[in-house]
Scaffold this motif. Structure first.
Motif, PDB file in Angstrom:
ATOM      1  N   VAL A 206       0.852  -1.196   0.000  1.00 19.45           N
ATOM      2  CA  VAL A 206       0.000   0.000   0.000  1.00 19.45           C
ATOM      3  C   VAL A 206       0.887   1.246   0.000  1.00 19.45           C
ATOM      4  CG1 VAL A 206      -1.795   1.253   1.248  1.00 19.45           C
ATOM      5  CG2 VAL A 206      -1.810  -1.262   1.225  1.00 19.45           C
ATOM      6  N   ASP A 207       1.879   1.254   0.918  1.00 17.34           N
ATOM      7  CA  ASP A 207       2.808   2.400   0.972  1.00 17.34           C
ATOM      8  C   ASP A 207       3.572   2.534  -0.338  1.00 17.34           C
ATOM      9  OD1 ASP A 207       2.102   2.864   3.586  1.00 17.34           O
ATOM     10  OD2 ASP A 207       3.658   1.536   4.381  1.00 17.34           O
ATOM     11  N   GLU A 208       3.966   1.384  -0.896  1.00 19.33           N
ATOM     12  CA  GLU A 208       4.777   1.432  -2.113  1.00 19.33           C
ATOM     13  C   GLU A 208       3.963   2.003  -3.284  1.00 19.33           C
ATOM     14  OE1 GLU A 208       6.889  -2.235  -3.013  1.00 19.33           O
ATOM     15  OE2 GLU A 208       7.201  -1.541  -5.075  1.00 19.33           O
ATOM     16  N   PHE A 209       2.706   1.595  -3.400  1.00 19.21           N
ATOM     17  CA  PHE A 209       1.854   2.118  -4.481  1.00 19.21           C
ATOM     18  C   PHE A 209       1.617   3.612  -4.276  1.00 19.21           C
ATOM     19  CE2 PHE A 209      -2.570   1.846  -6.659  1.00 19.21           C
ATOM     20  CZ  PHE A 209      -2.023   2.249  -7.880  1.00 19.21           C
ATOM     21  N   GLU A 210       1.390   4.002  -3.025  1.00 21.75           N
ATOM     22  CA  GLU A 210       1.173   5.436  -2.747  1.00 21.75           C
ATOM     23  C   GLU A 210       2.422   6.252  -3.074  1.00 21.75           C
ATOM     24  OE1 GLU A 210      -0.314   5.425   1.296  1.00 21.75           O
ATOM     25  OE2 GLU A 210      -2.400   5.238   0.591  1.00 21.75           O
ATOM     26  N   ARG A 211       3.585   5.692  -2.755  1.00 22.20           N
ATOM     27  CA  ARG A 211       4.837   6.387  -3.095  1.00 22.20           C
ATOM     28  C   ARG A 211       4.955   6.538  -4.614  1.00 22.20           C
ATOM     29  NH1 ARG A 211       9.180   2.964  -2.214  1.00 22.20           N
ATOM     30  NH2 ARG A 211       8.133   2.505  -0.253  1.00 22.20           N
ATOM     31  N   GLY A 212       4.633   5.467  -5.343  1.00 27.19           N
ATOM     32  CA  GLY A 212       4.686   5.508  -6.810  1.00 27.19           C
ATOM     33  C   GLY A 212       3.757   6.575  -7.370  1.00 27.19           C
ATOM     34  N   LEU A 213       2.567   6.683  -6.817  1.00 26.91           N
ATOM     35  CA  LEU A 213       1.607   7.689  -7.292  1.00 26.91           C
ATOM     36  C   LEU A 213       2.120   9.099  -6.993  1.00 26.91           C
ATOM     37  CD1 LEU A 213      -1.739   5.970  -6.201  1.00 26.91           C
ATOM     38  CD2 LEU A 213      -0.946   6.306  -8.556  1.00 26.91           C
ATOM     39  N   ARG A 214       2.683   9.292  -5.791  1.00 25.55           N
ATOM     40  CA  ARG A 214       3.228  10.621  -5.442  1.00 25.55           C
ATOM     41  C   ARG A 214       4.312  11.015  -6.426  1.00 25.55           C
ATOM     42  NH1 ARG A 214       3.346   8.700  -0.072  1.00 25.55           N
ATOM     43  NH2 ARG A 214       5.609   8.498  -0.128  1.00 25.55           N
ATOM     44  N   GLU A 215       5.194  10.054  -6.720  1.00 27.17           N
ATOM     45  CA  GLU A 215       6.302  10.365  -7.623  1.00 27.17           C
ATOM     46  C   GLU A 215       5.799  10.627  -9.029  1.00 27.17           C
ATOM     47  OE1 GLU A 215       9.116   7.184  -7.120  1.00 27.17           O
ATOM     48  OE2 GLU A 215       9.635   7.882  -5.095  1.00 27.17           O
ATOM     49  N   TYR A 216       4.902   9.787  -9.527  1.00 27.51           N
ATOM     50  CA  TYR A 216       4.421   9.958 -10.901  1.00 27.51           C
ATOM     51  C   TYR A 216       3.710  11.305 -11.056  1.00 27.51           C
ATOM     52  CZ  TYR A 216       2.285   9.344 -15.415  1.00 27.51           C
ATOM     53  OH  TYR A 216       1.923   9.541 -16.713  1.00 27.51           O
ATOM     54  N   PHE A 217       2.801  11.595 -10.136  1.00 28.35           N
ATOM     55  CA  PHE A 217       1.979  12.801 -10.286  1.00 28.35           C
ATOM     56  C   PHE A 217       2.649  14.048  -9.704  1.00 28.35           C
ATOM     57  CE2 PHE A 217      -1.047   9.417 -10.993  1.00 28.35           C
ATOM     58  CZ  PHE A 217      -1.762   9.907 -12.074  1.00 28.35           C
ATOM     59  N   GLY A 218       3.783  13.865  -9.038  1.00 25.85           N
ATOM     60  CA  GLY A 218       4.498  15.002  -8.477  1.00 25.85           C
ATOM     61  C   GLY A 218       3.669  15.733  -7.442  1.00 25.85           C
ATOM     62  N   VAL A 219       2.979  14.955  -6.604  1.00 26.08           N
ATOM     63  CA  VAL A 219       2.061  15.546  -5.636  1.00 26.08           C
ATOM     64  C   VAL A 219       2.513  15.151  -4.232  1.00 26.08           C
ATOM     65  CG1 VAL A 219       0.438  13.601  -5.756  1.00 26.08           C
ATOM     66  CG2 VAL A 219      -0.414  15.875  -5.174  1.00 26.08           C
ATOM     67  N   ALA A 220       2.206  15.980  -3.260  1.00 26.28           N
ATOM     68  CA  ALA A 220       2.753  15.766  -1.915  1.00 26.28           C
ATOM     69  C   ALA A 220       2.175  14.520  -1.234  1.00 26.28           C
ATOM     70  CB  ALA A 220       2.488  17.002  -1.056  1.00 26.28           C
ATOM     71  N   HIS A 221       0.883  14.225  -1.463  1.00 28.09           N
ATOM     72  CA  HIS A 221       0.229  13.143  -0.709  1.00 28.09           C
ATOM     73  C   HIS A 221      -0.663  12.306  -1.612  1.00 28.09           C
ATOM     74  CE1 HIS A 221       1.523  15.246   2.910  1.00 28.09           C
ATOM     75  NE2 HIS A 221       1.097  16.357   2.325  1.00 28.09           N
ATOM     76  N   ALA A 222      -0.659  10.985  -1.372  1.00 28.40           N
ATOM     77  CA  ALA A 222      -1.552  10.079  -2.097  1.00 28.40           C
ATOM     78  C   ALA A 222      -2.143   9.083  -1.108  1.00 28.40           C
ATOM     79  CB  ALA A 222      -0.799   9.343  -3.200  1.00 28.40           C
ATOM     80  N   THR A 223      -3.455   8.933  -1.125  1.00 33.51           N
ATOM     81  CA  THR A 223      -4.131   7.960  -0.274  1.00 33.51           C
ATOM     82  C   THR A 223      -4.936   7.037  -1.177  1.00 33.51           C
ATOM     83  OG1 THR A 223      -4.377   9.697   1.395  1.00 33.51           O
ATOM     84  CG2 THR A 223      -5.686   7.688   1.715  1.00 33.51           C
ATOM     85  N   VAL A 224      -4.531   5.766  -1.269  1.00 32.23           N
ATOM     86  CA  VAL A 224      -5.289   4.844  -2.120  1.00 32.23           C
ATOM     87  C   VAL A 224      -6.503   4.337  -1.357  1.00 32.23           C
ATOM     88  CG1 VAL A 224      -3.310   4.156  -3.514  1.00 32.23           C
ATOM     89  CG2 VAL A 224      -3.891   2.816  -1.479  1.00 32.23           C
ATOM     90  N   CYS A 225      -7.538   3.973  -2.091  1.00 29.85           N
ATOM     91  CA  CYS A 225      -8.758   3.488  -1.456  1.00 29.85           C
ATOM     92  C   CYS A 225      -9.507   2.563  -2.419  1.00 29.85           C
ATOM     93  CB  CYS A 225      -9.631   4.660  -1.000  1.00 29.85           C
ATOM     94  SG  CYS A 225     -10.005   5.824  -2.301  1.00 29.85           S
ATOM     95  N   SER A 226     -10.662   2.093  -1.985  1.00 34.25           N
ATOM     96  CA  SER A 226     -11.295   0.946  -2.647  1.00 34.25           C
ATOM     97  C   SER A 226     -11.919   1.260  -3.996  1.00 34.25           C
ATOM     98  CB  SER A 226     -12.338   0.348  -1.703  1.00 34.25           C
ATOM     99  OG  SER A 226     -13.204   1.366  -1.230  1.00 34.25           O
ATOM    100  N   SER A 227     -12.140   2.526  -4.320  1.00 37.09           N
ATOM    101  CA  SER A 227     -12.670   2.893  -5.646  1.00 37.09           C
ATOM    102  C   SER A 227     -12.499   4.392  -5.846  1.00 37.09           C
ATOM    103  CB  SER A 227     -14.162   2.529  -5.766  1.00 37.09           C
ATOM    104  OG  SER A 227     -14.934   3.344  -4.913  1.00 37.09           O
ATOM    105  N   GLY A 228     -12.705   4.829  -7.072  1.00 38.06           N
ATOM    106  CA  GLY A 228     -12.724   6.264  -7.330  1.00 38.06           C
ATOM    107  C   GLY A 228     -13.891   6.923  -6.614  1.00 38.06           C
ATOM    108  N   THR A 229     -14.993   6.203  -6.533  1.00 44.06           N
ATOM    109  CA  THR A 229     -16.163   6.720  -5.822  1.00 44.06           C
ATOM    110  C   THR A 229     -15.840   6.947  -4.354  1.00 44.06           C
ATOM    111  OG1 THR A 229     -17.569   5.514  -7.374  1.00 44.06           O
ATOM    112  CG2 THR A 229     -18.597   6.265  -5.320  1.00 44.06           C
ATOM    113  N   ALA A 230     -15.132   5.982  -3.750  1.00 47.05           N
ATOM    114  CA  ALA A 230     -14.710   6.143  -2.349  1.00 47.05           C
ATOM    115  C   ALA A 230     -13.791   7.349  -2.210  1.00 47.05           C
ATOM    116  CB  ALA A 230     -14.016   4.871  -1.864  1.00 47.05           C
ATOM    117  N   ALA A 231     -12.899   7.543  -3.179  1.00 45.63           N
ATOM    118  CA  ALA A 231     -11.975   8.695  -3.130  1.00 45.63           C
ATOM    119  C   ALA A 231     -12.760  10.010  -3.182  1.00 45.63           C
ATOM    120  CB  ALA A 231     -10.974   8.620  -4.281  1.00 45.63           C
TER     121      ALA A 231
END
Ligand code: PLP
Length: 411
Positions: A35-60
């Protein structure tokens, strides 16, 4: 054998399969290190400070609504054309989604209409809190204009970038990067650019939003002596607000990590296929291909045609039927939100009939044709020939077949 072509499809390879198998043998199937690794990957790709993954886009989106503390009585402006979830996240927290007309070319929320409604609603005493922009089909909103309006009127700004992963605007700003918005929402449903089967993410500029989202994702609980009042020991947690189980599993994150490595390739493939469709379909009578504004790099989640059905002497249902006969499944993205029974009364109270002419016109004309990286040249020619045969019947000179001589490498 000719396969059935549908508007979207996941793209899974051996690396993805191996990643999930490895995750299955891991110590933790959920709440683990992937979970942490995917969130780190998203932060790096999108160049954004924080990423929180969750169960769907709707949940987000629901987490976004909670992080921004929308309440009953609040009004949130949303485009009239989008997937249901964009509006539903407002309704989940008792806020009112207000349907705003779209730019006729890009089908994204019209900034001029946003400002007009904000002024009108505020002067009527309504509490307008936020705007959600949707990068429709993969074409970014006019984020610079929306940011200016948000600043002028102290509005929160959320990017629903579920269609635009890997897309860009204003030259090289990544969609979903929170450069102009406070929060951005991604979806990893199989039809989207990358998939975790179900899944989504909330990207944030501010740590308080990210911390809140992480807490809400897991029942609204906190742990540890520094967070729990009167901490009694390592077993002790405290539920400080009403949250959910919106977690994404390690199995899903393993797939997400593997898919994210291929996102740029997927977008490049989609753009190449879209350019090929443009070449095959531009110039057909009564058919318009998608627009890409200067400075925008369209991510082509969808390839949406605009068809003048009355002029073509054709109904959309007849086109769907003719396409299905040839193994091509078309779609419509989307009917205006206001057409759904659940929102009809609300939309009427907002005067939707008067102020959504472009959304209505778009809905009458739009058809999504198949687009995903698994398609080959022969598939595109098959689809384009169908469009030309069905829409341009009385006009054989416009036939696609005459222009379809080029064969792609995989044909
Ligand atoms: C896919 C999508 C979502 C979220 O969908 P989920 O299926 O819940 O991941 C939200 N908004 C838009 C515009 C979408 O296309």
């Amino acid at each position: 054998m000719t396969s059935v072509l549908s508007y979207g499809h996941q793209n899974i390879d051996d690396d993805d399969r191996q990643a999930v198998l490895d995750a299955l043998d891991g110590e933790r199937l959920t709440q683990g290190p992937l979970v942490d690794e995917f969130e780190r990957g998203l932060r790096e790709y999108f160049g954004v400070a924080h990423a929180t993954v969750c169960s769907s886009g709707t949940a987000a989106l629901h987490l976004a609504a909670r992080c921004l503390e929308w309440q009953p009585g609040d009004v949130v402006l949303v485009p009239a054309i989008t997937f249901l979830a964009t509006a539903n996240c407002c309704a989940y927290v008792g806020a009112e989604p207000f349907f705003v007309d779209v730019d006729p070319a890009t089908v994204t929320i019209d900034p001029g209409e946003v400002e007009r409604h904000v002024k009108r609603l505020r002067s009527a005493g309504r509490r307008v809190r936020a705007v959600i922009g949707v990068d429709m089909a993969g074409h970014a909103c006019d984020w610079a204009a929306l940011r200016q309006i948000a600043d002028r009127h102290e509005l929160q700004l959320v990017a629903d970038s579920c269609h635009a992963m890997g897309g860009r605007y204003s030259g090289d700003v990544l969609a979903g990067s929170c450069t102009h918005s406070d929060l951005a929402v991604l979806s990893f449903h199989p039809v989207k650019h990358i998939t975790t089967a179900e899944g989504g993410a909330l990207l944030a500029r501010h740590s308080e939003h990210a911390m809140r989202a992480e807490r809400l994702r897991s029942h609204g609980t906190v742990r540890g002596s520094e967070n729990v009042a009167n901490w009694e020991g390592p077993w002790h947690y405290d539920m400080v607000e009403l949250g959910y189980n919106y977690r994404l599993t390690d199995l899903q994150c393993s797939l997400g990590i593997s898919q994210l490595r291929k996102l740029d390739r997927f977008v490049a493939a989609r753009r190449e296929l879209a350019a090929r469709y443009d070449a095959l379909l531009n110039g057909l009578d009564n058919v318009r291909t998608p627009v890409e504004r200067a400075g925008v790099r369209h991510a082509f989640h969808l390839y949406t045609l605009r068809i003048d059905f009355p002029r073509a002497g054709l109904s959309r249902r007849a086109m769907f039927a003719a396409a299905e006969e040839r193994g091509i499944l078309l779609q419509v993205h989307y009917q205006p939100l206001s057409h759904n029974s659940y929102y009809r009364e609300l939309a009427a109270s907002q005067g939707a009939e008067r102020h959504l002419p472009e959304a209505e016109r778009y809905y009458r004309e739009t058809v999504s044709i198949p687009l995903h990286p698994g398609l080959h040249e022969r598939d595109l020619v098959r689809v384009a020939s169908m469009v030309s045969d069905v829409v341009c019947r009385g006009n054989p000179s416009a036939s696609v077949v005459a222009t379809s001589g080029r064969q792609g490498p995989e044909s």
